[in-house]
Every structure is written in C-alpha cells, then in structure tokens.
Write a protein that holds these residues in place. Structure first.
Motif, PDB file in Angstrom:
ATOM      1  N   GLN A  59       0.803  -1.223   0.000  1.00  0.00           N
ATOM      2  CA  GLN A  59       0.000   0.000   0.000  1.00  0.00           C
ATOM      3  C   GLN A  59       0.840   1.279   0.000  1.00  0.00           C
ATOM      4  O   GLN A  59       0.323   2.367   0.163  1.00  0.00           O
ATOM      5  CB  GLN A  59      -0.922   0.046   1.223  1.00  0.00           C
ATOM      6  CG  GLN A  59      -1.780  -1.178   1.434  1.00  0.00           C
ATOM      7  CD  GLN A  59      -1.069  -2.229   2.281  1.00  0.00           C
ATOM      8  OE1 GLN A  59       0.155  -2.279   2.365  1.00  0.00           O
ATOM      9  NE2 GLN A  59      -1.847  -3.110   2.916  1.00  0.00           N
ATOM     10  N   GLN A  60       2.133   1.171  -0.141  1.00  0.00           N
ATOM     11  CA  GLN A  60       2.996   2.355  -0.060  1.00  0.00           C
ATOM     12  C   GLN A  60       2.723   3.340  -1.201  1.00  0.00           C
ATOM     13  O   GLN A  60       2.631   2.928  -2.353  1.00  0.00           O
ATOM     14  CB  GLN A  60       4.472   1.926  -0.134  1.00  0.00           C
ATOM     15  CG  GLN A  60       5.431   3.106  -0.011  1.00  0.00           C
ATOM     16  CD  GLN A  60       6.870   2.705  -0.281  1.00  0.00           C
ATOM     17  OE1 GLN A  60       7.228   1.540  -0.194  1.00  0.00           O
ATOM     18  NE2 GLN A  60       7.690   3.671  -0.621  1.00  0.00           N
ATOM     19  N   PRO A  61       2.555   4.609  -0.878  1.00  0.00           N
ATOM     20  CA  PRO A  61       2.493   5.598  -1.961  1.00  0.00           C
ATOM     21  C   PRO A  61       3.826   5.550  -2.710  1.00  0.00           C
ATOM     22  O   PRO A  61       4.873   5.640  -2.067  1.00  0.00           O
ATOM     23  CB  PRO A  61       2.345   6.942  -1.229  1.00  0.00           C
ATOM     24  CG  PRO A  61       1.959   6.604   0.180  1.00  0.00           C
ATOM     25  CD  PRO A  61       2.486   5.233   0.454  1.00  0.00           C
ATOM     26  N   PRO A  62       3.824   5.350  -4.022  1.00  0.00           N
ATOM     27  CA  PRO A  62       5.109   5.242  -4.729  1.00  0.00           C
ATOM     28  C   PRO A  62       5.983   6.477  -4.509  1.00  0.00           C
ATOM     29  O   PRO A  62       5.476   7.594  -4.431  1.00  0.00           O
ATOM     30  CB  PRO A  62       4.702   5.078  -6.195  1.00  0.00           C
ATOM     31  CG  PRO A  62       3.243   5.338  -6.278  1.00  0.00           C
ATOM     32  CD  PRO A  62       2.676   5.153  -4.919  1.00  0.00           C
ATOM     33  N   LEU A  63       7.291   6.235  -4.378  1.00  0.00           N
ATOM     34  CA  LEU A  63       8.243   7.340  -4.222  1.00  0.00           C
ATOM     35  C   LEU A  63       8.328   8.104  -5.540  1.00  0.00           C
ATOM     36  O   LEU A  63       8.131   7.530  -6.611  1.00  0.00           O
ATOM     37  CB  LEU A  63       9.612   6.771  -3.840  1.00  0.00           C
ATOM     38  CG  LEU A  63       9.636   6.124  -2.449  1.00  0.00           C
ATOM     39  CD1 LEU A  63      10.832   5.196  -2.301  1.00  0.00           C
ATOM     40  CD2 LEU A  63       9.625   7.183  -1.354  1.00  0.00           C
ATOM     41  N   ILE A  64       8.601   9.386  -5.466  1.00  0.00           N
ATOM     42  CA  ILE A  64       8.645  10.217  -6.676  1.00  0.00           C
ATOM     43  C   ILE A  64       9.998  10.044  -7.366  1.00  0.00           C
ATOM     44  O   ILE A  64      11.031  10.292  -6.766  1.00  0.00           O
ATOM     45  CB  ILE A  64       8.409  11.707  -6.338  1.00  0.00           C
ATOM     46  CG1 ILE A  64       7.104  11.864  -5.564  1.00  0.00           C
ATOM     47  CG2 ILE A  64       8.394  12.546  -7.617  1.00  0.00           C
ATOM     48  CD1 ILE A  64       6.817  13.290  -5.122  1.00  0.00           C
ATOM     49  N   PRO A  65       9.992   9.597  -8.629  1.00  0.00           N
ATOM     50  CA  PRO A  65      11.262   9.298  -9.301  1.00  0.00           C
ATOM     51  C   PRO A  65      11.842  10.481 -10.067  1.00  0.00           C
ATOM     52  O   PRO A  65      12.584  10.301 -11.026  1.00  0.00           O
ATOM     53  CB  PRO A  65      10.860   8.170 -10.264  1.00  0.00           C
ATOM     54  CG  PRO A  65       9.440   8.475 -10.610  1.00  0.00           C
ATOM     55  CD  PRO A  65       8.835   9.196  -9.445  1.00  0.00           C
ATOM     56  N   HIS A  66      11.437  11.717  -9.684  1.00  0.00           N
ATOM     57  CA  HIS A  66      11.987  12.895 -10.381  1.00  0.00           C
ATOM     58  C   HIS A  66      12.060  14.048  -9.393  1.00  0.00           C
ATOM     59  O   HIS A  66      11.498  13.982  -8.308  1.00  0.00           O
ATOM     60  CB  HIS A  66      11.126  13.252 -11.604  1.00  0.00           C
ATOM     61  CG  HIS A  66       9.659  13.414 -11.297  1.00  0.00           C
ATOM     62  ND1 HIS A  66       9.161  14.456 -10.540  1.00  0.00           N
ATOM     63  CD2 HIS A  66       8.579  12.651 -11.620  1.00  0.00           C
ATOM     64  CE1 HIS A  66       7.851  14.324 -10.439  1.00  0.00           C
ATOM     65  NE2 HIS A  66       7.463  13.229 -11.073  1.00  0.00           N
ATOM     66  N   SER A  67      12.749  15.117  -9.793  1.00  0.00           N
ATOM     67  CA  SER A  67      12.870  16.281  -8.918  1.00  0.00           C
ATOM     68  C   SER A  67      11.503  16.993  -8.806  1.00  0.00           C
ATOM     69  O   SER A  67      10.716  16.972  -9.743  1.00  0.00           O
ATOM     70  CB  SER A  67      13.908  17.232  -9.507  1.00  0.00           C
ATOM     71  OG  SER A  67      13.783  18.493  -8.921  1.00  0.00           O
ATOM     72  N   VAL A  68      11.207  17.585  -7.646  1.00  0.00           N
ATOM     73  CA  VAL A  68       9.919  18.285  -7.492  1.00  0.00           C
ATOM     74  C   VAL A  68      10.144  19.769  -7.170  1.00  0.00           C
ATOM     75  O   VAL A  68       9.213  20.488  -6.839  1.00  0.00           O
ATOM     76  CB  VAL A  68       9.051  17.668  -6.368  1.00  0.00           C
ATOM     77  CG1 VAL A  68       8.555  16.305  -6.761  1.00  0.00           C
ATOM     78  CG2 VAL A  68       9.800  17.605  -5.053  1.00  0.00           C
ATOM     79  N   GLU A  69      11.399  20.182  -7.291  1.00  0.00           N
ATOM     80  CA  GLU A  69      11.786  21.538  -6.911  1.00  0.00           C
ATOM     81  C   GLU A  69      10.908  22.626  -7.537  1.00  0.00           C
ATOM     82  O   GLU A  69      10.549  23.591  -6.890  1.00  0.00           O
ATOM     83  CB  GLU A  69      13.221  21.756  -7.377  1.00  0.00           C
ATOM     84  CG  GLU A  69      14.151  22.229  -6.286  1.00  0.00           C
ATOM     85  CD  GLU A  69      15.564  22.273  -6.810  1.00  0.00           C
ATOM     86  OE1 GLU A  69      16.132  23.359  -6.806  1.00  0.00           O
ATOM     87  OE2 GLU A  69      16.083  21.226  -7.261  1.00  0.00           O
TER      88      GLU A  69
END
Ligand code: HEC
Ligand code: HEC
Length: 144
Positions: A59-69
């Motif tokens: 159920q983990q929210p997927p980690l973000i694989p890109h910059s979010v700056e």
C-alpha cells in the motif's frame, strides 16, 4: 573660513591613513579556510534519485522518481496535476493517478482529484542519494 575649521580639515587625512593602516595590519581569515585563488573541494552534494523505485509494502504511496523543486502546490494551483491528472497523463507520458485519487471520503467517484489527495507531498516524496540520518530497521510483513 575660520581658523578652527581649517585645523579640523587638516586633521582628516592623517586620521584616514591611520585607519587604513590599522585595517591592513589586522589578520583577515577567509570563511572557507582557504586562500581566494585556491580551489575548494566540496563534499558530494546529494542528488535526487531518478527512476522508479520498488515499493517496500503493497500500500505504499510510490516514491517520486523525479525532482519536485519546480512544482508548486497551493490552493490555487497544483503543477503535479498538469502531468498526472487523467486528462493530461497521456499526452505528458506520465503515469495516471490511480482511481483512489478520484474517490471522495464517501467513496463517490469524482471527475477531478479528491480534496483528500490534493496535497501530493503529504504522501509522495522524492529521494536523495544521501547517507541516511538515522538507521532504518523497517521490514515489511510478508502477509500484508
Ligand atoms: C512534467 C511532468 C510531470 C510533473 C509536473 C510531475 N510529474 Fe511525476 N512523473 C512524471 C513522469 C513522466 C513519471 C514517470 C517517470 C518514470 O517512469 O521514470 C512520473 C512519476 C511519478 C511518480 C511515480 C509513480 C509510480 O508508479 O512509480 C510519482 C509518485 C509522481 N510522479 C508524483 C509527482 C508529484 C507529487 C508531482 C508534483 C510535486 C509530480 N509527480 C509532477 C511526470 C511529471
Ligand atoms: C493520502 C495520501 C496520498 C495523496 C495525498 C496522494 N497520493 Fe498518490 N498514491 C497514494 C497511494 C497510497 C498510492 C498507491 C495505491 C493507490 O494507487 O491508491 C498512490 C499512487 C499514486 C500514483 C501511481 C498510480 C499507479 O497506478 O501506479 C501516482 C502517479 C500518484 N499516486 C500521484 C499522486 C499525485 C500527483 C498526487 C497529488 C495530486 C497524489 N498522488 C496524492 C497516496 C496518495
């Protein structure tokens, strides 16, 4: 001009020179601990991890694989939606939000993102290749 003013003016240059000499004689140390013309080697600067990451539990929210700056989220705008909303994801070649993101708290299906899923970074975070600050001993239960 009266005499006392002239006397006063005559005192200015020696005073200035005195100040300058004092400033030069004091020992100036640079903040970075090196001479100005010396290159300073920096420690490695942690970078955002790119590329999809394995979930640690189902159920983990997927980690973000890109910059979010650069991606602003506030009450008026949510730039994540400009790529991930179902109306845009195809043309942006981004994964579409799963349908759970379009269910309100009563389970009613909406056409737009649910308020409970609006602030993405409550649940989704990017990762940096930095050494962990604290040890993590999390282990997923095999039965969940
Ligand atoms: C410019 C378009 C764009 C924007 C804006 C964007 N993303 Fe993404 N996002 C992508 C793409 C493309 C991928 C797939 C990357 C890949 O497969 O490596 C992705 C992947 C993801 C994933 C991983 C999904 C999975 O199943 O692994 C998450 C989570 C995510 N983004 C969250 C966000 C959040 C939160 C924001 C806003 C802070 C955001 N994204 C803004 C394009 C975007
Ligand atoms: C309350 C927590 C929460 C919020 C807020 C949230 N998500 Fe998620 N997200 C999840 C969970 C949990 C999953 C995995 C299970 C699922 O798909 O529902 C997920 C899945 C995803 C996926 C992968 C979809 C797929 O099918 O692989 C993407 C992309 C994503 N979220 C993007 C976003 C974006 C962009 C926002 C903000 C607009 C957002 N999420 C807000 C918890 C959240």
């Amino acid at each position: 001009m009266n005499k006392s003013i002239l006397m006063g003016l005559a005192l200015i240059p020696p005073l200035l020179l005195g100040g300058l000499a004092l400033a030069q004689s004091s020992n100036v140390t640079s903040l970075r601990g090196a001479e100005v013309d010396e290159p300073v080697i920096l420690d490695n600067i942690p970078r955002t991890v790119e590329g999809r990451m394995q979930r640690n539990y189902r159920q983990q929210p997927p980690l973000i694989p890109h910059s979010v700056e650069q991606y602003q989220i506030d009450t008026r705008t949510n730039q994540c939606l400009s790529c991930h909303d179902w109306t845009k994801a195809g043309e942006r070649n981004a994964p579409t939000l799963s349908m759970t993101h379009y269910l309100d708290r009563d389970g009613v299906e909406l056409d737009h993102i649910a308020g409970t899923r609006y602030f993405c970074n409550q649940c989704h975070v990017p990762q940096a290749d930095a050494p962990p600050l604290v040890e993590n001993v999390f282990e997923p239960s095999s039965s969940n």
